[in-house]
Design an enzyme around this catalytic site. Structure first.
Site, PDB file in Angstrom:
ATOM      1  N   ASP A  52      -5.815  -0.979  -8.391  1.00 54.13           N
ATOM      2  CA  ASP A  52      -5.443  -1.844  -7.256  1.00 54.13           C
ATOM      3  C   ASP A  52      -6.324  -3.083  -7.331  1.00 54.13           C
ATOM      4  OD1 ASP A  52      -4.699  -2.915  -4.873  1.00 54.13           O
ATOM      5  OD2 ASP A  52      -5.541  -1.329  -3.615  1.00 54.13           O
TER       6      ASP A  52
ATOM      7  N   ASP B 197     -10.060  -3.281  -0.018  1.00 58.65           N
ATOM      8  CA  ASP B 197      -9.597  -3.411   1.373  1.00 58.65           C
ATOM      9  C   ASP B 197      -9.333  -2.047   2.008  1.00 58.65           C
ATOM     10  OD1 ASP B 197      -6.770  -2.666   0.746  1.00 58.65           O
ATOM     11  OD2 ASP B 197      -6.815  -4.546  -0.358  1.00 58.65           O
TER      12      ASP B 197
ATOM     13  N   PRO C  99     -13.058 -11.524 -11.634  1.00 56.51           N
ATOM     14  CA  PRO C  99     -13.760 -10.248 -11.829  1.00 56.51           C
ATOM     15  C   PRO C  99     -12.878  -9.146 -12.402  1.00 56.51           C
ATOM     16  CG  PRO C  99     -13.397 -10.682  -9.494  1.00 56.51           C
ATOM     17  CD  PRO C  99     -13.043 -11.936 -10.223  1.00 56.51           C
TER      18      PRO C  99
ATOM     19  N   ASP D 138     -18.839  -0.939 -10.878  1.00 56.28           N
ATOM     20  CA  ASP D 138     -17.924  -1.557 -11.832  1.00 56.28           C
ATOM     21  C   ASP D 138     -16.932  -0.509 -12.356  1.00 56.28           C
ATOM     22  OD1 ASP D 138     -16.662  -2.797 -13.882  1.00 56.28           O
ATOM     23  OD2 ASP D 138     -18.472  -3.536 -14.879  1.00 56.28           O
ATOM     24  N   GLY D 139     -15.653  -0.718 -12.089  1.00 53.76           N
ATOM     25  CA  GLY D 139     -14.626   0.237 -12.494  1.00 53.76           C
ATOM     26  C   GLY D 139     -14.548   0.425 -14.006  1.00 53.76           C
TER      27      GLY D 139
ATOM     28  N   HIS E  41       0.808  -1.223   0.000  1.00 51.04           N
ATOM     29  CA  HIS E  41       0.000   0.000   0.000  1.00 51.04           C
ATOM     30  C   HIS E  41       0.840   1.270   0.000  1.00 51.04           C
ATOM     31  CE1 HIS E  41      -3.300  -2.816   1.476  1.00 51.04           C
ATOM     32  NE2 HIS E  41      -3.618  -2.422   0.272  1.00 51.04           N
TER      33      HIS E  41
END
Lengths: 287, 287
Positions: B163, B95, B170, B145-146, B71
């Site tokens: 990320d 996350d 998916p 949905d990106g 991260h």
């Protein structure tokens, strides 16, 4: 429906536990050698992922596929910091990988390697010829006790590489004040001693104690890191010990010019990058 | 003589196979969560070595103990290259670890995170509160949905962080030309898109193909690396994609001044060190 296939191949897996709670696991083709030398158990496995692999007392020493990282990084980092190396000493390093890398520098006039266990050298010659070929004519392999050697010799070295196993078993005496003091005694004024110092990720406490001792004995220590996939955590530490403060900058761009394309890890960028430590590693050293 | 102890504790081990022939194995205290979301299987294990660990479709996404590396490195590297970031977009990152790191920069005026799987966000809030606390007031978590988001939005971003999981399941649509072209379209002139690009050690061929595509679509790519013990080989690659050639030097030393001591991996030394690639990695990129 998927059927259970009764006639599967038999697969062996070797697992090295890096801590009691974690490890790496590798699929094994076959066991090529298993001997008990007077000093340790020596095993050569042929693995699917990493090719042939040498284990001493159940720990991975090297693999065909990633040995280049360890051997290049323990050698080219110090030599390129101080190219005035005429005489070099390797303690341990029986697989000859470090000797192979040092052999690439024609200006090093003499290289002595003192390995206690002849079986390691023999096994390496047989199973890892890429490690034992092309060695310098100025190199000398001495089968003997490194502790004894540094205690008794009066030769002075510009570079000492401690290429040993961890401080259990035959290498135990290589982690004492007496041994390091003798190494310092036989080091030239601008000389360097280099050693591998385990994983800063898993072994922070022991690196702290160990590096404090080296600093007390030598005066100055300079750590650097490299990626080694088959070693615990994949992050591996090396320490250069010197009598004077070390200027880590590259001393001569042409130094490895001729054979830089032969190397697979070390290059001039890596030279400076390897000294750049993540914060949690700096904290181990209080820097 | 040692006696066989009949009443031993029952121990579970989780093994992730990084290739068909190698993997890491971790001792497990207990399974805290196992759900099938509409998108993937989500499992939280409590491990002895790495603390709590999140797995998606059987692959380690993060562990309590080493999540800081991933991260910090996916966030602070690009921000410190171009501190003129006002608007940032995270695709995936459910996350919330990347969002937590971006939240440390008060000058970023707006951060949007678009995560397809609400279960990941919920599980992180419950089991990894250190990832989901202290998020910026300027941040917005969008469950969606990106691919769809970047296709439809007309907002312009200075930083896009992908990320995501690997290109199976998916995240498959996040590895298409169409998706990347849309990302480029919504990127400001000096903007950067950053993504994780697997292990140069294990995935050289796919990194080659992948990075060639990114270069074709964006114009310029700049790879960097970090040590991540729980990811395959421990050596992990990130790529910054830009429309102009990138000057990777640190733009402002004071930028992370206030919170540098809060970080555990990234620092100003690491900033330059991470761009210094080993020779076998340079070869993947033809540099």
């Amino acid at each position: 429906m998927e059927q259970f296939n009764k006639s599967q191949e038999t697969h062996l897996w070797y697992t090295e536990y890096h801590t009691p709670n974690s490890g790496i696991t590798l699929k094994v083709k076959e066991t090529l050698l298993r001997v008990k030398s007077p000093y340790q158990e020596l095993v050569i496995l042929d693995t699917y992922e990493y090719g042939k692999m040498m284990l001493l007392d159940g720990l991975v020493m090297l693999t065909e596929r990633d040995e280049f990282i360890y051997h290049e990084m323990i050698t080219h980092m110090p030599v390129n910091v101080n190219p005035n190396i005429k005489k070099a000493l390797i303690i341990g390093g029986g697989d000859c990988g470090t000797l192979r890398e040092l052999s690439k520098y024609p200006f090093i006039e003499n290289i002595k390697m003192v390995e206690i266990d002849e079986e390691v050298v023999k096994a390496s010659k047989k199973y890892f010829p890429q490690l034992t070929s092309g060695l310098s004519k100025n190199s000398e392999i001495i089968i003997g006790d490194g502790i004894d050697f540094v205690e008794k010799t009066n030769e002075i070295f510009d570079l000492i590489i401690i290429d040993s196993t961890d401080p259990i078993g035959p290498a135990e005496g290589l982690f004492t004040d007496a041994f390091y003091s003798n190494c310092r005694r036989i080091l030239s004024e601008n000389g360097m001693m280099v050693l591998q110092a385990e994983s800063p990720y898993f072994h922070a406490d022991s690196i702290k104690i160990f590096s404090d001792r080296l600093k007390r004995i030598f005066g100055f220590i300079t750590p650097y890191i490299a990626f080694i996939p088959t070693y615990p955590s994949g992050m591996w530490e090396f320490i250069i010990c010197t009598k004077k403060e070390l200027d880590t900058s590259l001393k001569s761009k042409s130094l490895i010019g001729d054979f830089e394309q032969m190397l697979k890890y070390y290059n001039h960028d890596v030279h400076s990058g390897a000294f750049k430590l993540p914060t949690f590693v700096k904290k181990i050293y209080g820097i």
